[in-house]
Design an enzyme around this catalytic site. Structure first.
Site, PDB file in Angstrom:
ATOM      1  N   SER A 267      38.645  48.078  47.564  1.00 20.30           N
ATOM      2  CA  SER A 267      39.729  48.444  48.489  1.00 20.30           C
ATOM      3  C   SER A 267      39.920  49.942  48.587  1.00 20.30           C
ATOM      4  O   SER A 267      40.179  50.607  47.578  1.00 20.30           O
ATOM      5  CB  SER A 267      41.069  47.870  48.009  1.00 20.30           C
ATOM      6  OG  SER A 267      41.069  46.487  48.056  1.00 20.30           O
TER       7      SER A 267
ATOM      8  N   HIS B  93      38.896  46.806  54.321  1.00 19.22           N
ATOM      9  CA  HIS B  93      37.537  46.348  54.014  1.00 19.22           C
ATOM     10  C   HIS B  93      36.765  46.265  55.323  1.00 19.22           C
ATOM     11  O   HIS B  93      37.018  45.389  56.143  1.00 19.22           O
ATOM     12  CB  HIS B  93      37.556  44.970  53.345  1.00 19.22           C
ATOM     13  CG  HIS B  93      38.105  44.998  51.957  1.00 19.22           C
ATOM     14  ND1 HIS B  93      37.306  44.882  50.852  1.00 19.22           N
ATOM     15  CD2 HIS B  93      39.358  45.154  51.500  1.00 19.22           C
ATOM     16  CE1 HIS B  93      38.055  44.962  49.762  1.00 19.22           C
ATOM     17  NE2 HIS B  93      39.307  45.119  50.140  1.00 19.22           N
TER      18      HIS B  93
ATOM     19  N   HIS C  82      37.075  38.181  48.681  1.00 18.61           N
ATOM     20  CA  HIS C  82      37.729  37.798  47.426  1.00 18.61           C
ATOM     21  C   HIS C  82      37.945  36.294  47.372  1.00 18.61           C
ATOM     22  O   HIS C  82      38.085  35.640  48.398  1.00 18.61           O
ATOM     23  CB  HIS C  82      39.098  38.499  47.315  1.00 18.61           C
ATOM     24  CG  HIS C  82      39.018  39.985  47.386  1.00 18.61           C
ATOM     25  ND1 HIS C  82      38.928  40.657  48.586  1.00 18.61           N
ATOM     26  CD2 HIS C  82      39.011  40.925  46.413  1.00 18.61           C
ATOM     27  CE1 HIS C  82      38.858  41.955  48.342  1.00 18.61           C
ATOM     28  NE2 HIS C  82      38.904  42.148  47.047  1.00 18.61           N
TER      29      HIS C  82
ATOM     30  N   TYR D 180      40.628  34.881  46.483  1.00 14.76           N
ATOM     31  CA  TYR D 180      41.970  34.539  46.992  1.00 14.76           C
ATOM     32  C   TYR D 180      42.004  34.351  48.501  1.00 14.76           C
ATOM     33  O   TYR D 180      42.956  33.790  49.037  1.00 14.76           O
ATOM     34  CB  TYR D 180      43.019  35.575  46.560  1.00 14.76           C
ATOM     35  CG  TYR D 180      42.817  36.984  47.077  1.00 14.76           C
ATOM     36  CD1 TYR D 180      43.026  37.322  48.412  1.00 14.76           C
ATOM     37  CD2 TYR D 180      42.414  37.993  46.202  1.00 14.76           C
ATOM     38  CE1 TYR D 180      42.833  38.611  48.869  1.00 14.76           C
ATOM     39  CE2 TYR D 180      42.217  39.291  46.650  1.00 14.76           C
ATOM     40  CZ  TYR D 180      42.422  39.589  47.989  1.00 14.76           C
ATOM     41  OH  TYR D 180      42.217  40.860  48.431  1.00 14.76           O
ATOM     42  N   GLU D 181      40.960  34.820  49.184  1.00 20.54           N
ATOM     43  CA  GLU D 181      40.919  34.630  50.638  1.00 20.54           C
ATOM     44  C   GLU D 181      40.589  33.187  51.005  1.00 20.54           C
ATOM     45  O   GLU D 181      40.685  32.805  52.168  1.00 20.54           O
ATOM     46  CB  GLU D 181      39.886  35.578  51.267  1.00 20.54           C
ATOM     47  CG  GLU D 181      40.285  37.044  51.183  1.00 20.54           C
ATOM     48  CD  GLU D 181      39.201  37.975  51.711  1.00 20.54           C
ATOM     49  OE1 GLU D 181      39.037  38.034  52.935  1.00 20.54           O
ATOM     50  OE2 GLU D 181      38.526  38.623  50.896  1.00 20.54           O
TER      51      GLU D 181
ATOM     52  N   ALA E 137      39.692  48.547  43.003  1.00 20.03           N
ATOM     53  CA  ALA E 137      41.017  49.113  42.775  1.00 20.03           C
ATOM     54  C   ALA E 137      41.696  48.191  41.758  1.00 20.03           C
ATOM     55  O   ALA E 137      41.572  46.980  41.862  1.00 20.03           O
ATOM     56  CB  ALA E 137      41.800  49.118  44.080  1.00 20.03           C
TER      57      ALA E 137
ATOM     58  N   MET F  95      41.564  41.575  41.016  1.00 16.36           N
ATOM     59  CA  MET F  95      41.263  40.258  41.604  1.00 16.36           C
ATOM     60  C   MET F  95      39.820  40.164  42.094  1.00 16.36           C
ATOM     61  O   MET F  95      39.521  39.338  42.948  1.00 16.36           O
ATOM     62  CB  MET F  95      42.211  40.003  42.778  1.00 16.36           C
ATOM     63  CG  MET F  95      43.686  40.151  42.433  1.00 16.36           C
ATOM     64  SD  MET F  95      44.726  40.058  43.898  1.00 16.36           S
ATOM     65  CE  MET F  95      46.305  40.616  43.246  1.00 16.36           C
ATOM     66  N   SER F  96      38.948  41.002  41.552  1.00 14.51           N
ATOM     67  CA  SER F  96      37.562  40.997  42.057  1.00 14.51           C
ATOM     68  C   SER F  96      36.596  41.283  40.921  1.00 14.51           C
ATOM     69  O   SER F  96      36.901  41.058  39.752  1.00 14.51           O
ATOM     70  CB  SER F  96      37.415  42.061  43.151  1.00 14.51           C
ATOM     71  OG  SER F  96      37.535  43.359  42.601  1.00 14.51           O
TER      72      SER F  96
ATOM     73  N   ASN G  71      47.612  51.778  40.622  1.00 17.27           N
ATOM     74  CA  ASN G  71      49.042  51.596  40.315  1.00 17.27           C
ATOM     75  C   ASN G  71      49.189  51.197  38.857  1.00 17.27           C
ATOM     76  O   ASN G  71      48.239  50.680  38.256  1.00 17.27           O
ATOM     77  CB  ASN G  71      49.621  50.477  41.205  1.00 17.27           C
ATOM     78  CG  ASN G  71      48.866  49.170  41.034  1.00 17.27           C
ATOM     79  OD1 ASN G  71      47.796  48.997  41.620  1.00 17.27           O
ATOM     80  ND2 ASN G  71      49.389  48.278  40.214  1.00 17.27           N
TER      81      ASN G  71
ATOM     82  N   HIS H  43      50.361  46.470  48.404  1.00 12.00           N
ATOM     83  CA  HIS H  43      49.012  46.815  48.844  1.00 12.00           C
ATOM     84  C   HIS H  43      48.996  48.228  49.423  1.00 12.00           C
ATOM     85  O   HIS H  43      47.984  48.932  49.331  1.00 12.00           O
ATOM     86  CB  HIS H  43      48.504  45.790  49.876  1.00 12.00           C
ATOM     87  CG  HIS H  43      47.070  46.001  50.257  1.00 12.00           C
ATOM     88  ND1 HIS H  43      46.039  45.900  49.340  1.00 12.00           N
ATOM     89  CD2 HIS H  43      46.487  46.320  51.437  1.00 12.00           C
ATOM     90  CE1 HIS H  43      44.885  46.152  49.948  1.00 12.00           C
ATOM     91  NE2 HIS H  43      45.135  46.408  51.219  1.00 12.00           N
TER      92      HIS H  43
HETATM   93  N1  HPA Z   1      47.078  43.725  39.926  1.00 14.42           N
HETATM   94  C1  HPA Z   1      46.051  43.010  40.450  1.00 14.42           C
HETATM   95  N2  HPA Z   1      45.178  43.531  41.291  1.00 14.42           N
HETATM   96  C2  HPA Z   1      45.324  44.820  41.644  1.00 14.42           C
HETATM   97  C3  HPA Z   1      46.369  45.603  41.137  1.00 14.42           C
HETATM   98  C4  HPA Z   1      47.293  45.019  40.231  1.00 14.42           C
HETATM   99  O1  HPA Z   1      48.238  45.661  39.730  1.00 14.42           O
HETATM  100  N3  HPA Z   1      46.214  46.841  41.685  1.00 14.42           N
HETATM  101  C5  HPA Z   1      45.129  46.805  42.475  1.00 14.42           C
HETATM  102  N4  HPA Z   1      44.574  45.569  42.450  1.00 14.42           N
END
Ligand code: HPA
Length: 279
Positions: free
Chosen positions: A33, A64, A86, A88-89, A116, A214-215, A238, A250
């Site tokens: 991302s 993306h 991903h 989750y998609e 990310a 998540m990847s 973050n 996001h």
């Molecule tokens: N959690 C899960 N996935 C993420 C995060 C997070 O804090 N930041 C970027 N992708």
């Protein structure tokens, strides 16, 4: 996607080889991302949209681009996935890792897989870059579940060095040379798409995670299965839930990724040129 996976991979490869000609990529990069602009820095580019590659899933996430870019970094031909899909998609794991399998089949025996991530370790800050030395697969699924066609890889692949130690050492050396502060950490993958709760983050820290996302883990498992060597790189976008003073979004992820993208692109460019030093 059962049984005929090797045929599907070969179909995608045939199409791509036609476009690439005798330019055989040795290094594959999967860009997470907000980290996709490395692909723009390549020379002599050939761009193929995921929609034009048989079997390739197309992403629905903002940020993306969804294209495969072949190009030169110095003398090295690299094949870059600008965007990934991903779990989750809603894709099956076999679909999530399909592009990885195609990259390796085309000749990318080294993969740089980026993401990310949220910072779980107390010492991490937004904007930090981290080279991965291991992962926790907490997605509840494994991309290798199901048929294991001969020729793709062994049924029970070893994951002791899922993140190649020599490539990791080289990555650190390149970071030093480029004056990039590079940390080392363990990445925990959850399926998402909701971010974690503060309690989940405390659990992850207790389990030994430094980062959460998540990847990456599906691709790393599939790449290792096929005998490719992996460098994992995270951009801490973050602080994880409960550490961050503000709600996660996001937008924050994309904003931080954008802020460090130039440094990140410089690092992976310098690294890609030197990957062939590692036997
Ligand atoms: N959690 C899960 N996935 C993420 C995060 C997070 O804090 N930041 C970027 N992708």
């Amino acid at each position: 996607m059962r049984g005929d996976i090797t045929t599907k991979i070969e179909k995608a490869c045939t199409k791509l080889r036609k476009r690439f000609g005798d330019r055989t990529p040795r290094v594959g990069l999967i860009l997470g991302s907000g980290l996709g602009s490395f692909a723009d820095s390549l020379k002599d580019r050939v761009v193929v949209g995921y929609g034009d590659i048989p079997g390739f899933p197309t992403s629905s996430v903002k940020g993306h681009a969804g294209q495969l870019v072949l190009g030169r970094v110095g003398e090295t031909w690299a094949l870059v996935m600008q965007g990934r899909v991903h779990y989750y998609e809603g894709y099956e794991m076999s679909e999530v890792v399909f592009p990885t399998r195609v990259l390796v089949s085309l000749g990318c025996k080294i993969l740089v897989i980026t993401n990310a991530a949220g910072g779980v370790h107390a010492d991490l800050n937004a904007g930090d870059l981290v080279v991965l030395h291991d992962h926790l697969n907490l997605m509840g699924v494994n991309p290798l579940r199901g048929d294991n066609p001969d020729g793709l890889g062994t049924r029970f692949p070893d994951m002791s060095t899922a993140y190649d130690p020599k490539l990791r050492a080289l990555t650190k050396e390149v970071a030093r040379a480029e004056n990039v502060d590079l940390r080392t950490g363990v990445y925990a993958a959850l399926s998402g798409p909701s971010y974690e709760t503060p309690s989940e983050i405390r659990m992850l820290r207790t389990m030994g995670a430094d980062l959460v996302g998540m990847s990456t883990v599906p691709e790393v498992i599939a790449a290792n299965h096929m005998g490719a060597r992996v460098v994992g790189l995270s951009c801490v976008t973050n602080l994880a839930a409960g550490i961050s003073p503000t709600p996660l979004s996001h937008e924050e992820v994309a904003e931080t990724a954008g802020r460090v993208e130039k440094t990140f692109v410089g690092l992976i460019g310098a690294l890609t040129q030197r990957l062939d030093e590692v036997a």
